[in-house]
Design an enzyme around this catalytic site. Structure first.
Site, PDB file in Angstrom:
ATOM      1  CG  HIS A 125      40.713  43.858  37.962  1.00 33.73           C
ATOM      2  ND1 HIS A 125      40.641  43.764  36.591  1.00 33.73           N
ATOM      3  CD2 HIS A 125      39.908  42.871  38.448  1.00 33.73           C
ATOM      4  CE1 HIS A 125      39.822  42.780  36.260  1.00 33.73           C
ATOM      5  NE2 HIS A 125      39.366  42.223  37.369  1.00 33.73           N
ATOM      6  CG  HIS A 175      40.591  36.778  34.643  1.00 36.37           C
ATOM      7  ND1 HIS A 175      39.876  36.563  33.484  1.00 36.37           N
ATOM      8  CD2 HIS A 175      39.794  37.547  35.431  1.00 36.37           C
ATOM      9  CE1 HIS A 175      38.713  37.168  33.568  1.00 36.37           C
ATOM     10  NE2 HIS A 175      38.632  37.780  34.736  1.00 36.37           N
TER      11      HIS A 175
END
Length: 274
Positions: A5, A41
């Site tokens: 991830h 992110h």
């Protein structure tokens, strides 16, 4: 599929592969015109993770092309799937089409190199919300207009926003997609989540003739207990900040005879039948 991830830094690719991942997920950040700029992110993100790692998107694609090309010095055989977490929720919805054109173009130029590259990974387009469905239409239009529709064989779509499964099906019908569909269910690792929607997605996957969930995975799992819970339900994949923990769980007696790591020979667009 064990999906590492938030693998946004180039140095993180080998780090997550060394921990046992056979797929990686990275975040695509756009400017206000729908141009894919960086893998990033941003804050907030999962507990215990650095949220700010970033790489120029085209540089990332150039690097990952080497890592997924047989015979290349950087080749890692285990990396078979790239999940692009498209941060479309950060741009106006009317820019989703432009974003689809841009991402398709950059994959053509920097990953597939318009037929010259031998990079072999499957691509999963992770779209946050059904309102951004025009991204899918644009992506497919671009491949068709440029004469590279063969790459549709390598590309799948997945809606990640935990929206109503019937709404997702309707949107996929609208854009003419009834194959190469994954379905994610999950929440940031900072919180816990029930299994009602995940169980429903798995039920639909296992329904003969249902074409809107060929694979189902849970995210972002960090606790051994939630990994075991998801495996007991029968997920096809797990996204985690700790791929090594998933590897450990898969070796446990309860799971060792039921699950194995996916390889390149496993078609991600076909339902698994035992």
């Amino acid at each position: 599929w064990i999906m590492g991830h938030m693998v946004n830094g180039l140095e993180q690719v080998s780090e997550f592969l060394n921990l046992g991942a056979n797929a990686i997920e990275f975040d695509i950040d756009f400017d206000n015109n729908g141009i894919a700029k960086i893998t990033h992110h941003g804050i907030p993100c999962d507990c215990g993770r650095l949220c700010t790692k970033q790489t120029v998107f085209t540089e990332y694609l150039d690097n990952i092309r080497h890592v997924t090309t047989p015979g290349d010095p950087k080749f890692r055989e285990q990396l078979i799937l790239l999940a692009l977490d498209l941060k479309l929720q950060r741009i106006p919805v009317e820019k989703a089409y432009a974003a689809g054109v841009d991402v398709a173009t950059k994959l053509l130029d920097h990953y597939w190199q318009r037929g010259k590259s031998k990079a072999r990974a499957y691509i999963l387009l992770n779209i946050p919300l059904v309102e951004d469905y025009e991204f899918i239409r644009a992506f497919k239009d671009m491949l068709k207009n440029e004469g590279y529709e063969q790459y549709n064989d390598k590309v799948g779509v997945n809606f990640t926003g935990n929206e109503d499964l019937d709404e997702i099906r309707k949107v996929l019908e609208k854009v003419g997609v009834d194959k190469h569909v994954w379905q994610a269910d999950g929440i940031t690792s900072c919180f816990t989540r029930g299994t009602d929607r995940l169980t429903e997605a798995l039920k639909r996957r296992d329904t003969p003739g249902y074409n809107y969930a060929y694979k189902v995975y849970a995210w972002t799992l960090v606790k051994y207990s939630t990994m075991r819970r998801s495996l007991r339900l029968g997920v096809d994949g797990v996204m985690s900040n700790y791929p090594d923990r998933v590897v450990e769980v898969l070796k446990e007696e309860e799971f060792a005879g039921k699950f194995r790591m996916a390889t390149y020979d496993d078609n991600p667009w076909k339902k698994f039948t035992s």
